[in-house]
Scaffold this motif. Structure first.
Motif, short mmCIF file in Angstrom:
data_model
loop_
_atom_site.label_atom_id
_atom_site.label_comp_id
_atom_site.label_asym_id
_atom_site.label_seq_id
_atom_site.Cartn_x
_atom_site.Cartn_y
_atom_site.Cartn_z
N VAL A 12 -2.29 1.36 -6.23
CA VAL A 12 -1.62 0.23 -6.15
C VAL A 12 -2.03 -0.64 -5.11
O VAL A 12 -1.92 -1.94 -5.22
CB VAL A 12 -0.15 0.71 -5.52
N THR A 16 -3.38 -4.50 -5.91
CA THR A 16 -2.58 -5.86 -5.59
C THR A 16 -2.98 -6.14 -4.21
O THR A 16 -2.60 -7.35 -3.86
CB THR A 16 -1.17 -5.11 -5.09
N SER A 23 0.43 -6.32 -1.06
CA SER A 23 -0.08 -4.92 -1.35
C SER A 23 0.71 -4.01 -0.43
O SER A 23 1.19 -2.95 -0.96
CB SER A 23 -1.66 -4.81 -1.12
N HIS A 26 3.91 -3.54 -1.65
CA HIS A 26 4.08 -2.44 -3.26
C HIS A 26 4.11 -1.16 -2.81
O HIS A 26 4.33 -0.12 -3.25
CB HIS A 26 3.10 -2.92 -4.06
N ILE A 29 7.28 0.14 -1.72
CA ILE A 29 7.95 0.68 -2.73
C ILE A 29 7.59 1.68 -3.34
O ILE A 29 8.44 2.71 -3.54
CB ILE A 29 7.96 -0.66 -3.81
N ALA A 30 6.11 1.95 -3.64
CA ALA A 30 5.87 3.30 -4.13
C ALA A 30 6.18 4.36 -3.25
O ALA A 30 6.44 5.59 -3.80
CB ALA A 30 4.20 3.13 -4.33
N LEU A 107 9.75 -10.59 -1.45
CA LEU A 107 8.96 -10.57 -2.69
C LEU A 107 9.94 -11.65 -3.45
O LEU A 107 9.27 -12.54 -4.35
CB LEU A 107 9.25 -9.45 -3.37
N SER A 157 2.99 -11.28 1.33
CA SER A 157 1.71 -11.31 0.83
C SER A 157 0.64 -12.17 1.71
O SER A 157 0.69 -13.39 1.62
CB SER A 157 1.83 -11.73 -0.60
N TYR A 255 6.77 -12.32 -11.73
CA TYR A 255 6.78 -11.17 -11.41
C TYR A 255 7.27 -10.72 -9.94
O TYR A 255 8.33 -9.82 -9.89
CB TYR A 255 5.53 -10.69 -11.35
N ARG A 256 7.12 -11.52 -9.02
CA ARG A 256 7.73 -11.05 -7.65
C ARG A 256 9.27 -11.24 -7.61
O ARG A 256 10.06 -10.44 -7.20
CB ARG A 256 7.24 -12.19 -6.73
N VAL A 259 10.68 -8.33 -9.41
CA VAL A 259 10.58 -6.93 -8.65
C VAL A 259 11.48 -7.14 -7.44
O VAL A 259 12.19 -6.09 -7.31
CB VAL A 259 9.15 -6.81 -8.24
#
Length: 276
Positions: A12, A16, A23, A26, A29-30, A107, A157, A255-256, A259
């Motif tokens: 990830v 990212t 990054s 993400h 989130i992961a 995001l 970001s 995409y942002r 998500v």
């Protein structure tokens, strides 16, 4: 944290780190989705594996690092603002790193901004004063550094903030992206060094010596994470520069929004995505 967790988080990170999608956001989130416990080592891991990713910049653009000393001084000028902000807001930043809600909101908001970036900063063949700038001046480097400070909030970001900062100074998309990559090196190296020092200082208060700072498994996890993040980022950085130069940022904005909106929806429905 298991080896499986470390591997997934490193992938990830590698994908990212240089995309304008956050990054850190993400990885948070992961971590929440995987149910990873947010221990001091886990927090350190999320920062330190970024070193592996940013080393890919050195490999891809190694010739640029031997052009002139002026290049290094511009990076230093751009780097200084985040040092000041990071030292002043360290505790607040650490608290935000545990908030999936903050990541979702940033995001979403950042995605809306990216939808309009190409319109705000059109890439014309010529602009005032001739061709678009491809190498920032001292002042422009400092302004880009100020934009980078926005990235202390997870989900913003760092890449997106610095690229937009470059675009405001009339850099081309490619030049803005590449300068953002270069700026990541001192920024993430400093962040990793600071977190490593804090980790050691905390361990020292409990009587842990430097030689016993990490267990054998933790060392293996850090090595695995950095190697995987490096390899994946090496591929991602090449693809991103070509894509953004040709197509712009709209796809990343969409995409942002998807998500971020999905995260906020799940949280509003009572799904527990907070880190433990």
């Amino acid at each position: 944290m298991t080896y499986w967790h470390a591997l997934l988080l490193a992938i990830v990170e590698g994908i990212t780190e240089f995309l304008p999608v956050s990054s850190t956001g993400h990885m948070i989130i992961a971590s929440a989705l995987l149910g990873i416990q947010m221990t001091p080592f886990t927090k350190l891991y999320l920062v330190v594996i970024q070193l592996g990713a940013i080393l890919s910049v050195l490999v891809v653009y190694w010739k640029r690092f031997f052009q002139s000393f002026d290049f290094y001084f511009k990076l230093l000028v751009a780097f200084l603002p985040i040092v000041v902000v990071g030292l002043l807001l360290k505790k607040h930043i650490d608290a935000l790193l545990e908030s999936v809600t903050t990541v979702g909101a940033m995001l979403l908001l950042g995605g809306v901004v990216l939808l309009f970036v190409d319109k705000w900063f059109p890439q014309e063949d010529s602009q005032k004063g001739g061709h678009p700038v491809t190498n920032p001046s001292w002042k422009e480097a400092f302004v880009i550094g100020l934009f980078q400070c926005l990235a202390v909030v997870p989900g913003v970001s760092r890449s997106a903030a610095t690229i937009i900062g470059g675009l405001t100074q009339k850099l081309t998309r490619r030049a803005a992206a590449e300068f953002a990559f270069f700026l990541a090196m001192p920024t993430m190296a400093a962040a990793a060094a600071k977190d490593l020092y804090d980790f050691y200082k905390e361990a020292k208060t409990h009587g842990v010596s430097l030689s016993h700072l990490f267990s054998g498994q933790e060392i293996k996890l850090l090595v695995l994470g950095n190697v995987v993040a490096f390899v994946v980022a090496l591929l991602a950085i090449r693809l991103f520069v070509g894509f953004v130069a040709k197509y712009g940022f709209r796809a990343f904005g969409i995409y942002r929004i998807i998500v971020g909106g999905l995260l906020l929806l799940l949280i509003s429905l009572g799904v527990n995505l907070q880190l433990v």
